[in-house]
Design a protein around this motif. Structure first.
Motif, PDB file in Angstrom:
ATOM      1  N   MET A  17       0.827  -1.203   0.000  1.00 50.73           N
ATOM      2  CA  MET A  17       0.000   0.000   0.000  1.00 50.73           C
ATOM      3  C   MET A  17       0.867   1.262   0.000  1.00 50.73           C
ATOM      4  O   MET A  17       0.546   2.247  -0.671  1.00 50.73           O
ATOM      5  CB  MET A  17      -0.923   0.009   1.225  1.00 50.73           C
ATOM      6  N   SER A  18       1.960   1.225   0.737  1.00 49.50           N
ATOM      7  CA  SER A  18       2.865   2.383   0.756  1.00 49.50           C
ATOM      8  C   SER A  18       3.445   2.631  -0.624  1.00 49.50           C
ATOM      9  O   SER A  18       3.549   3.787  -1.071  1.00 49.50           O
ATOM     10  CB  SER A  18       3.996   2.160   1.767  1.00 49.50           C
ATOM     11  N   GLN A  19       3.818   1.553  -1.316  1.00 45.88           N
ATOM     12  CA  GLN A  19       4.338   1.703  -2.668  1.00 45.88           C
ATOM     13  C   GLN A  19       3.283   2.269  -3.610  1.00 45.88           C
ATOM     14  O   GLN A  19       3.559   3.165  -4.412  1.00 45.88           O
ATOM     15  CB  GLN A  19       4.832   0.352  -3.197  1.00 45.88           C
ATOM     16  N   GLN A  20       2.066   1.755  -3.499  1.00 45.71           N
ATOM     17  CA  GLN A  20       0.989   2.224  -4.366  1.00 45.71           C
ATOM     18  C   GLN A  20       0.695   3.705  -4.127  1.00 45.71           C
ATOM     19  O   GLN A  20       0.499   4.482  -5.067  1.00 45.71           O
ATOM     20  CB  GLN A  20      -0.284   1.395  -4.108  1.00 45.71           C
ATOM     21  N   ILE A  40      -5.106   8.546 -16.009  1.00 42.29           N
ATOM     22  CA  ILE A  40      -6.419   8.204 -15.456  1.00 42.29           C
ATOM     23  C   ILE A  40      -6.532   6.696 -15.271  1.00 42.29           C
ATOM     24  O   ILE A  40      -7.016   6.216 -14.232  1.00 42.29           O
ATOM     25  CB  ILE A  40      -7.540   8.740 -16.372  1.00 42.29           C
ATOM     26  N   ASN A  41      -6.073   5.934 -16.258  1.00 41.12           N
ATOM     27  CA  ASN A  41      -6.098   4.471 -16.135  1.00 41.12           C
ATOM     28  C   ASN A  41      -5.218   3.994 -14.987  1.00 41.12           C
ATOM     29  O   ASN A  41      -5.593   3.086 -14.234  1.00 41.12           O
ATOM     30  CB  ASN A  41      -5.619   3.832 -17.449  1.00 41.12           C
ATOM     31  N   GLU A  42      -4.055   4.613 -14.852  1.00 36.29           N
ATOM     32  CA  GLU A  42      -3.143   4.220 -13.783  1.00 36.29           C
ATOM     33  C   GLU A  42      -3.756   4.487 -12.410  1.00 36.29           C
ATOM     34  O   GLU A  42      -3.712   3.633 -11.518  1.00 36.29           O
ATOM     35  CB  GLU A  42      -1.817   4.976 -13.917  1.00 36.29           C
ATOM     36  N   ILE A  43      -4.340   5.665 -12.236  1.00 28.89           N
ATOM     37  CA  ILE A  43      -4.957   6.008 -10.949  1.00 28.89           C
ATOM     38  C   ILE A  43      -6.125   5.074 -10.666  1.00 28.89           C
ATOM     39  O   ILE A  43      -6.308   4.612  -9.532  1.00 28.89           O
ATOM     40  CB  ILE A  43      -5.416   7.481 -10.947  1.00 28.89           C
ATOM     41  N   PHE A  44      -6.916   4.772 -11.696  1.00 27.61           N
ATOM     42  CA  PHE A  44      -8.041   3.856 -11.517  1.00 27.61           C
ATOM     43  C   PHE A  44      -7.558   2.486 -11.048  1.00 27.61           C
ATOM     44  O   PHE A  44      -8.090   1.907 -10.104  1.00 27.61           O
ATOM     45  CB  PHE A  44      -8.826   3.734 -12.825  1.00 27.61           C
ATOM     46  N   ARG A  45      -6.502   1.969 -11.689  1.00 30.59           N
ATOM     47  CA  ARG A  45      -5.992   0.635 -11.326  1.00 30.59           C
ATOM     48  C   ARG A  45      -5.448   0.629  -9.896  1.00 30.59           C
ATOM     49  O   ARG A  45      -5.672  -0.323  -9.135  1.00 30.59           O
ATOM     50  CB  ARG A  45      -4.903   0.200 -12.317  1.00 30.59           C
ATOM     51  N   ILE A  46      -4.716   1.697  -9.530  1.00 36.45           N
ATOM     52  CA  ILE A  46      -4.149   1.751  -8.181  1.00 36.45           C
ATOM     53  C   ILE A  46      -5.260   1.794  -7.139  1.00 36.45           C
ATOM     54  O   ILE A  46      -5.212   1.088  -6.117  1.00 36.45           O
ATOM     55  CB  ILE A  46      -3.218   2.969  -8.042  1.00 36.45           C
TER      56      ILE A  46
END
Length: 688
Positions: A17-20, A40-46
């Motif tokens: 979680m810290s890495q994310q 946007i895709n990256e933030i959604f996946r995280i």
């Protein structure tokens, strides 16, 4: 319900979680003016990952906040609305990150994650409603019509109740550790889109499952109402996924004709992708391949360099054991019983052993090295928040963030860098109006840079602000009773050193960022703790540069043995410029009574170590002793000792607390004969 070792799961949860969060925060701060589709895709996946992992660990407040942000970016991804206030959007996401980090901090401290994120989740949900209301029909893309009933029947005529039957084989990245817990996490997350889940090995609780999964992969069979592409995309979000295969078990349905069914809330359907019979991830994106090519890809991946996660406690233990090995090697090769013996073969093998241990030491130290990038990137958030609160325009430039430093030193350096940057923005950087009036661009620049310099790392923090007002600093120092000579005798560098005195501040009132006199004191004390130095260079109206010089590592160092009155001390090689014999004719005293010596047209202070430590029986004649020229930052002294013993690797050990107040001591080490040698702290010879 499966009952795992929660401590192991918790450790993995906090780490990942810290890495994310660090990755997400960096993405937001670097590009908050406008998000592109990839971001946007990256933030959604995280956020999807954070939501699933938090729900699995039953941290519902974290999962709720993450879910609200996930919904927000799902809408942005699917509908692509225009006229978005990206700064406001970033504020909401960063507020969510702050909440999650606060909860993780509680969890790390062994406390309950009892924060209430309801208000924040509601605010984000209301913002999503606001975005939807301001999206005109012309702006919004036409919704995708549902599949025709006969089409659904065509591709699912062999699935009872409209379900598809799937089987998947999951392979995790080599060295990711705790594969059984990761398999359990995968099954938990799969429940969002699947039912009737069966897996091999069946009992993933057993630690024997780890070896099985590493060798054979994790096999899963399940049913789902979703199409192949949706399931494939869902599996692709698994953390530490190396590759996977996914097959549809159906006698009549053609996999190539299956289309992703729109996902109901709360599990929004990702964008459709092409669907092969078997899908392989290595690790992203989804690509068509065969079983043979998947095996080839896995063999190829196994032949390349792989990264593994190692508990830092194991690295600490390795370095401690290596330190003991260095001491044991010294005790053997320097054993007093060997004196006077002709042992050519022994000394040859001992030299070879020393070489091997030196190489092993270099490798062990390298294992603990981490890049400064994580610490540097966190400063973007600091600059962003402070510049907005202070109504200043500031650009942060970062260079050399790939420079590596020992993990323990990085932990000590985060606060000094933070306080210097805060100080630069609060005191150094002018308002846009002031900068324009001074002929400067309205946007200030703060540059954060790191570079290697021999056995040290040099970090510079430079701003193009107003510079340090030395008259104001000196006036404040005099009011605080810190001065001991007339104002005109102080140089600018001496005046700037007052900034690091505990409790010193030039602010007349306490603000949210300064005025308490603790920030710059932290810089000095943390640097002193790791054996580093800080220098200040400031020009009125042009800006200020802080230069931090820190060692690469603290555990094992190269040291020079010196003798004073029959006692051996150790000086870090990094501080030694040279050693030389002096002539009494070159020695003189300045008007204040300080001993000085001339060497090659330069003049240096002389410190007699036996006088500094009040040692009896040492050599007092400067021509009989040896002078060692030492540097600490830009300051140089010549230390008088009896003689030099020689260079060797030494293991730095802490000294008892009652010794720490003694200036000039930075630790101790154990010599080959079993004696303890005190390590000289060069900074202690200077009056700060």
């Amino acid at each position: 319900m499966m009952d795992f070792d929660r401590d192991s799961m918790l450790e993995m949860f906090i780490f990942e979680m810290s890495q994310q969060i660090d990755q997400l925060e960096g993405t937001i701060v670097q590009s908050e003016s406008e998000y592109n589709s990839d971001q946007i895709n990256e933030i959604f996946r995280i956020m999807h990952t954070i939501k699933g992992s938090s729900a699995m660990m039953m941290y519902d407040s974290i999962a709720s906040v993450a879910h609200s942000i996930e919904d927000l970016f799902y809408y942005l991804r699917e509908e692509n609305p225009t006229d978005i206030d990206y700064a406001r959007l970033s504020d909401y996401v960063l507020s969510g990150m702050d909440f999650i980090k606060a909860e993780l901090g509680k969890i790390q401290g062994g406390n309950a994650a009892d924060g209430d994120g309801t208000a924040l989740s509601t605010a984000i949900e209301n913002y999503l409603v606001e975005i939807k209301e301001h999206t005109t029909p012309e702006e919004a893309p036409a919704p995708t019509p549902p599949p025709a009933p006969e089409r659904v029947q065509q591709v699912t005529d062999t699935a009872v109740g409209g379900n598809h039957k799937y089987q998947a084989k999951i392979h995790f990245q080599d060295g990711c550790e705790m594969e059984n817990i990761r398999a359990f996490t995968f099954v938990h997350n799969l429940q969002e889109v699947a039912t009737d889940i069966e897996h091999t090995p069946e009992n993933v609780i057993d630690e024997k499952a780890i070896a099985y999964i590493r060798k054979n992969g994790f096999g899963v069979q399940f049913s789902s109402i979703f199409g192949h592409s949706h399931i494939s995309e869902h599996i692709a979000q698994t953390i530490y996924l190396k590759s996977f295969t996914l097959e549809t078990i159906s006698a009549t349905a053609s996999v190539e004709t299956i289309k992703a069914t729109p996902a109901p809330k709360p599990a929004p359907a990702p964008l459709p992708i092409e669907e092969p019979v078997i899908t392989s991830i290595d690790p992203f994106p989804v690509a068509t391949t065969s079983t043979d090519s998947t095996e080839q890809a896995e063999r190829k991946a196994g032949s390349t360099s792989q990264m593994i996660n190692v508990n830092v406690n194991k690295l600490d233990s390795l370095l401690n054991l290596l330190g003991e090995l260095v001491i044991a090697e010294a005790m053997v090769t320097q054993n007093s019983e060997l004196e006077g013996l002709q042992l050519d073969s022994f000394h040859k093998e001992a030299s070879n052993l020393n070489k091997i241990i030196s190489e092993l030491r270099q490798i062990a130290v390298t294992l603990r090295m981490l890049p400064l990038s994580a610490t540097f990137l966190k400063m973007r958030r600091v600059v962003r928040d402070m510049s907005r609160q202070l109504n200043k325009e500031v650009d942060l430039e970062i260079a050399g963030e790939e420079t590596e430093v020992d993990k323990n030193i990085i932990e000590q350096m985060a606060d000094p860098i933070l306080h210097i940057i805060r100080n630069s923005l609060d005191h150094g950087v002018e308002s846009p109006e002031e900068r324009i009036a001074a002929g400067k661009p309205p946007t200030a620049t703060v540059r954060l840079e790191a570079m290697n310099a021999g056995g040290d790392v040099v970090i510079t923090i430079q701003d193009d602000g107003r510079g340090i007002d030395t008259e104001k600093v000196l006036k404040k120092a005099r009011e605080s009773g810190l001065t001991n000579k007339p104002d005109h005798e102080y140089t600018d560098k001496e005046i700037q050193q007052f900034l690091f005195v505990p409790g010193f501040s030039t602010n007349d009132e306490v603000t949210a960022f300064s005025g308490r006199g603790v920030g710059m004191d932290v810089v000095h004390s943390n640097l002193e703790f790791v054996g580093g130095t800080v220098l200040v260079d400031s020009s009125p109206g042009e800006g200020t540069t802080f230069t931090l010089k820190i060692p690469l590592t603290l555990a094992i160092i190269e040291g020079m043995g010196i003798m004073v009155a029959g006692v051996q001390y150790t000086i870090p090689i990094a501080n030694i410029i040279k050693s030389f014999k002096a002539n009494a004719a070159d020695l003189f005293k300045d008007p204040d009574g300080n001993e000085m010596i001339t060497n090659r047209s330069d003049v240096f202070n002389v410190v007699r170590l036996h006088e500094f430590f009040n040692i009896q029986g040492a050599i007092t004649d400067i021509e009989e002793g040896m002078l060692v020229m030492l540097e600490n930052g830009e300051r140089v002294i010549c230390l008088l000792v009896d003689k030099l013993v020689g260079q060797q690797q030494v293991v730095v050990k802490p000294i008892p607390s009652y010794f720490r107040k003694v200036r000039g001591l930075g630790g101790c080490t154990l010599l080959g004969n079993g004696d303890v040698s005190l390590i000289i702290d060069v900074a202690g010879f200077y009056d700060n």
